[in-house]
Design a protein around this motif. Structure first.
Motif, PDB file in Angstrom:
ATOM      1  N   LYS A 125       0.801  -1.651  -0.255  1.00 43.82           N
ATOM      2  CA  LYS A 125      -0.001  -0.484  -0.333  1.00 43.82           C
ATOM      3  C   LYS A 125       0.803   1.054  -0.041  1.00 43.82           C
ATOM      4  O   LYS A 125       0.480   2.105  -0.363  1.00 43.82           O
ATOM      5  N   GLU A 126       2.333   1.473   0.914  1.00 45.64           N
ATOM      6  CA  GLU A 126       3.448   1.977   0.778  1.00 45.64           C
ATOM      7  C   GLU A 126       3.101   2.649  -0.347  1.00 45.64           C
ATOM      8  O   GLU A 126       4.079   4.085  -0.852  1.00 45.64           O
ATOM      9  N   ILE A 127       4.481   1.478  -1.144  1.00 48.90           N
ATOM     10  CA  ILE A 127       4.293   1.937  -2.539  1.00 48.90           C
ATOM     11  C   ILE A 127       3.859   2.383  -3.339  1.00 48.90           C
ATOM     12  O   ILE A 127       4.103   2.766  -4.228  1.00 48.90           O
ATOM     13  N   THR A 128       2.656   1.572  -3.607  1.00 47.28           N
ATOM     14  CA  THR A 128       1.780   2.388  -4.536  1.00 47.28           C
ATOM     15  C   THR A 128       1.231   3.708  -4.211  1.00 47.28           C
ATOM     16  O   THR A 128       1.205   4.313  -5.191  1.00 47.28           O
ATOM     17  N   GLY A 129       1.209   4.076  -2.971  1.00 46.90           N
ATOM     18  CA  GLY A 129       0.942   5.545  -2.768  1.00 46.90           C
ATOM     19  C   GLY A 129       2.065   6.537  -3.279  1.00 46.90           C
ATOM     20  O   GLY A 129       2.023   7.403  -3.395  1.00 46.90           O
ATOM     21  N   ALA A 130       3.176   6.034  -2.982  1.00 47.77           N
ATOM     22  CA  ALA A 130       4.474   6.942  -3.713  1.00 47.77           C
ATOM     23  C   ALA A 130       4.633   7.448  -5.636  1.00 47.77           C
ATOM     24  O   ALA A 130       4.735   8.111  -6.039  1.00 47.77           O
ATOM     25  N   SER A 140       0.139  -6.134  -8.540  1.00 46.68           N
ATOM     26  CA  SER A 140       1.191  -6.758  -7.786  1.00 46.68           C
ATOM     27  C   SER A 140       0.879  -5.448  -6.675  1.00 46.68           C
ATOM     28  O   SER A 140       1.802  -5.488  -5.784  1.00 46.68           O
ATOM     29  N   LEU A 141       0.240  -4.094  -7.001  1.00 51.24           N
ATOM     30  CA  LEU A 141      -0.213  -2.982  -6.233  1.00 51.24           C
ATOM     31  C   LEU A 141      -1.503  -3.726  -5.482  1.00 51.24           C
ATOM     32  O   LEU A 141      -1.410  -2.476  -5.163  1.00 51.24           O
ATOM     33  N   GLU A 142      -1.585  -4.836  -5.656  1.00 54.17           N
ATOM     34  CA  GLU A 142      -3.360  -4.785  -4.713  1.00 54.17           C
ATOM     35  C   GLU A 142      -4.470  -3.796  -5.571  1.00 54.17           C
ATOM     36  O   GLU A 142      -5.228  -4.000  -5.480  1.00 54.17           O
ATOM     37  N   TYR A 143      -4.060  -3.738  -6.725  1.00 54.65           N
ATOM     38  CA  TYR A 143      -5.468  -3.072  -7.578  1.00 54.65           C
ATOM     39  C   TYR A 143      -6.250  -4.226  -8.274  1.00 54.65           C
ATOM     40  O   TYR A 143      -4.976  -5.603  -8.633  1.00 54.65           O
ATOM     41  N   PHE A 144      -7.501  -4.641  -7.873  1.00 55.48           N
ATOM     42  CA  PHE A 144      -8.367  -5.866  -8.903  1.00 55.48           C
ATOM     43  C   PHE A 144      -8.749  -4.968  -9.878  1.00 55.48           C
ATOM     44  O   PHE A 144      -9.503  -4.222  -9.775  1.00 55.48           O
ATOM     45  N   HIS A 183     -12.241  -1.129 -15.680  1.00 56.03           N
ATOM     46  CA  HIS A 183     -11.213  -0.254 -14.606  1.00 56.03           C
ATOM     47  C   HIS A 183     -11.202  -1.155 -13.146  1.00 56.03           C
ATOM     48  O   HIS A 183     -11.693  -1.952 -12.914  1.00 56.03           O
ATOM     49  N   PHE A 184     -10.582  -0.949 -12.669  1.00 52.20           N
ATOM     50  CA  PHE A 184      -9.754  -1.439 -11.478  1.00 52.20           C
ATOM     51  C   PHE A 184      -9.944  -0.529  -9.939  1.00 52.20           C
ATOM     52  O   PHE A 184      -9.871   0.860 -10.547  1.00 52.20           O
ATOM     53  N   GLU A 185      -9.809  -1.278  -8.783  1.00 54.59           N
ATOM     54  CA  GLU A 185      -9.970  -0.561  -8.034  1.00 54.59           C
ATOM     55  C   GLU A 185      -8.898  -1.463  -7.066  1.00 54.59           C
ATOM     56  O   GLU A 185      -8.168  -2.805  -7.003  1.00 54.59           O
ATOM     57  N   HIS A 186      -8.778  -0.382  -5.876  1.00 58.07           N
ATOM     58  CA  HIS A 186      -7.846  -0.743  -4.468  1.00 58.07           C
ATOM     59  C   HIS A 186      -8.729  -1.325  -3.602  1.00 58.07           C
ATOM     60  O   HIS A 186     -10.172  -0.300  -3.322  1.00 58.07           O
ATOM     61  N   PRO A 187      -8.405  -1.897  -3.059  1.00 58.11           N
ATOM     62  CA  PRO A 187      -8.907  -2.117  -1.272  1.00 58.11           C
ATOM     63  C   PRO A 187      -9.603  -0.920  -0.392  1.00 58.11           C
ATOM     64  O   PRO A 187      -9.890  -0.484   0.155  1.00 58.11           O
ATOM     65  N   ASP A 188      -8.129  -0.447   0.016  1.00 55.76           N
ATOM     66  CA  ASP A 188      -8.848   1.547   0.103  1.00 55.76           C
ATOM     67  C   ASP A 188      -9.233   2.610  -0.728  1.00 55.76           C
ATOM     68  O   ASP A 188      -9.013   2.449  -1.659  1.00 55.76           O
ATOM     69  N   PRO A 189     -10.544   2.777  -0.673  1.00 51.93           N
ATOM     70  CA  PRO A 189     -10.743   3.363  -1.396  1.00 51.93           C
ATOM     71  C   PRO A 189     -10.639   4.936  -2.094  1.00 51.93           C
ATOM     72  O   PRO A 189     -11.450   5.628  -2.926  1.00 51.93           O
ATOM     73  N   MET A 190      -9.455   5.572  -0.937  1.00 61.90           N
ATOM     74  CA  MET A 190      -9.391   6.635  -0.605  1.00 61.90           C
ATOM     75  C   MET A 190      -8.471   6.960  -1.986  1.00 61.90           C
ATOM     76  O   MET A 190      -7.699   8.122  -2.616  1.00 61.90           O
ATOM     77  N   PHE A 191      -7.720   4.958  -2.713  1.00 65.10           N
ATOM     78  CA  PHE A 191      -6.817   5.574  -3.664  1.00 65.10           C
ATOM     79  C   PHE A 191      -7.766   6.029  -4.771  1.00 65.10           C
ATOM     80  O   PHE A 191      -8.980   4.781  -5.686  1.00 65.10           O
ATOM     81  N   PRO A 192      -7.538   6.251  -5.836  1.00 64.82           N
ATOM     82  CA  PRO A 192      -8.069   6.202  -7.427  1.00 64.82           C
ATOM     83  C   PRO A 192      -7.861   5.054  -8.186  1.00 64.82           C
ATOM     84  O   PRO A 192      -7.125   4.380  -7.579  1.00 64.82           O
ATOM     85  N   LYS A 193      -9.404   4.865  -8.625  1.00 66.97           N
ATOM     86  CA  LYS A 193      -9.445   4.199  -9.834  1.00 66.97           C
ATOM     87  C   LYS A 193      -8.253   4.010 -10.874  1.00 66.97           C
ATOM     88  O   LYS A 193      -8.120   5.086 -11.087  1.00 66.97           O
ATOM     89  N   LEU A 194      -8.652   3.134 -11.518  1.00 61.03           N
ATOM     90  CA  LEU A 194      -7.967   3.270 -12.279  1.00 61.03           C
ATOM     91  C   LEU A 194      -8.880   2.915 -13.792  1.00 61.03           C
ATOM     92  O   LEU A 194      -9.216   1.441 -13.968  1.00 61.03           O
ATOM     93  N   PHE A 195      -8.560   3.226 -14.742  1.00 55.77           N
ATOM     94  CA  PHE A 195      -9.385   3.251 -16.375  1.00 55.77           C
ATOM     95  C   PHE A 195      -8.334   3.352 -17.337  1.00 55.77           C
ATOM     96  O   PHE A 195      -7.626   3.970 -17.617  1.00 55.77           O
TER      97      PHE A 195
END
Length: 307
Positions: free
Chosen positions: A6-11, A71-75, A91-103
């Motif tokens: 999660k920290e790596i994804t956020g960075a 590998s960054l927890e997006y599904f 479209h992909f989402e992260h378990p943390d809803p504050m992380f942006p979705k990816l389209f």
């Protein structure tokens, strides 16, 4: 010391946002205005564009981005098909809803006219893979263990960030102009490759008193001198309303008859999204998906010439 996935994804997301802000002045001005008014900048989603064809050593189509973000927890959440534009998307989402979705979308290259297919395939066929062997190993380790040593995590973020650019050689000017007549999406990808296509402000969390919704935000941005899309996508009270700034233009490198030269072309716009409530399994929640017809119109925001 360890760092989590999660920290790596956020960075990485923070690095991509910084890279995007350096290129998109309208997004920088939005951020300045919102923070000045005491609000917060939260991004709803990030968009990427790809070619679904053999791209040298790099995975093709949506897989070009998916193989990293998995590998960054997006599904993956939902698939989309834009038949007239010859595009598919997920479209992909992260378990943390504050992380942006990816389209992430892909152009079905084999559905273009044969000459256009040949131009694209010739340009991208020798694409190098921009990630090092070490980073590939670190991504696998991260997916398996969910964490990395801090130094390794920082090195991975640095390597991943440089992946999000054009990986193939500078395209020919004539190729870009001709392809643009068939697909402005294809011309954009030829020029910008893996770079972020756009970020999107999440209006629901903006928290600016005088800009309580999408319509007031767009009016405020226009009054501040930011060129905006003329119409909002989606009806008031619907589950998704969207708009955008116009796209900024850049001087891009292209190959001309006498070598490298510069040409003005669109890069990115800053999108804005306001999400409405839906009832799912008896619970009221914000809609997290995308609407095909609205997304189709927003694809056209990077149009440079009449096509």
């Amino acid at each position: 010391m360890k760092v989590t996935a999660k920290e790596i994804t956020g960075a990485l997301l923070s690095r991509l946002w910084t890279m995007y802000l350096e290129r998109v002045s309208y997004a920088r001005e939005y951020q300045r205005l919102v923070l000045k008014k005491g609000g917060q900048v939260v991004n709803d989603h990030i968009a990427f564009r790809t070619f679904n064809t053999h791209t040298g050593e790099q995975p093709e189509g949506i897989r070009a981005i998916k193989h990293i973000i998995s590998s960054l927890e997006y599904f993956p959440v939902e698939k989309y098909d834009f038949k007239k534009k010859k595009l598919k998307a997920v479209h992909f989402e992260h378990p943390d809803p504050m992380f942006p979705k990816l389209f992430i979308s892909q152009l079905e290259v084999d559905q273009l006219p044969e000459w256009a297919q040949l131009v694209i395939k010739r340009t991208v066929k020798d694409t190098p893979y921009l990630l090092s062997d070490e980073s590939i190993g670190l991504l696998s380790m991260l997916k398996e263990k969910g964490e990395l040593p801090r130094v390794a995590g920082e090195a991975l973020v640095n390597d991943l960030a440089q992946y999000f650019r054009r990986p193939w050689n500078v395209p020919h000017k004539d190729d870009v102009l001709k392809i643009n007549d068939v697909s402005q999406y294809a011309a954009w990808v030829l020029l910008h490759g893996n770079a972020v296509n756009h970020f999107t402000a999440f209006i629901n969390l903006q928290n600016v008193k005088e800009w309580p919704d999408l319509a007031s935000t767009c009016r405020g941005l226009a009054e501040a001198g930011i060129p905006m899309k003329e119409a909002l996508e989606g009806e008031k009270g619907s589950k998704l309303r969207q708009s955008a700034t116009l796209a900024v233009k850049e001087e891009v490198d292209v190959k001309g008859d006498d070598g490298l030269e510069k040409m003005s072309w669109t890069y990115a716009y800053y999108e804005l999204a306001e999400r409405g409530l839906i009832v799912e399994n008896g619970e009221e929640k914000l809609f997290t998906g995308f609407l095909g017809e609205q997304a189709k119109h927003l694809f056209d925001m990077t149009r440079t010439r009449d096509n």
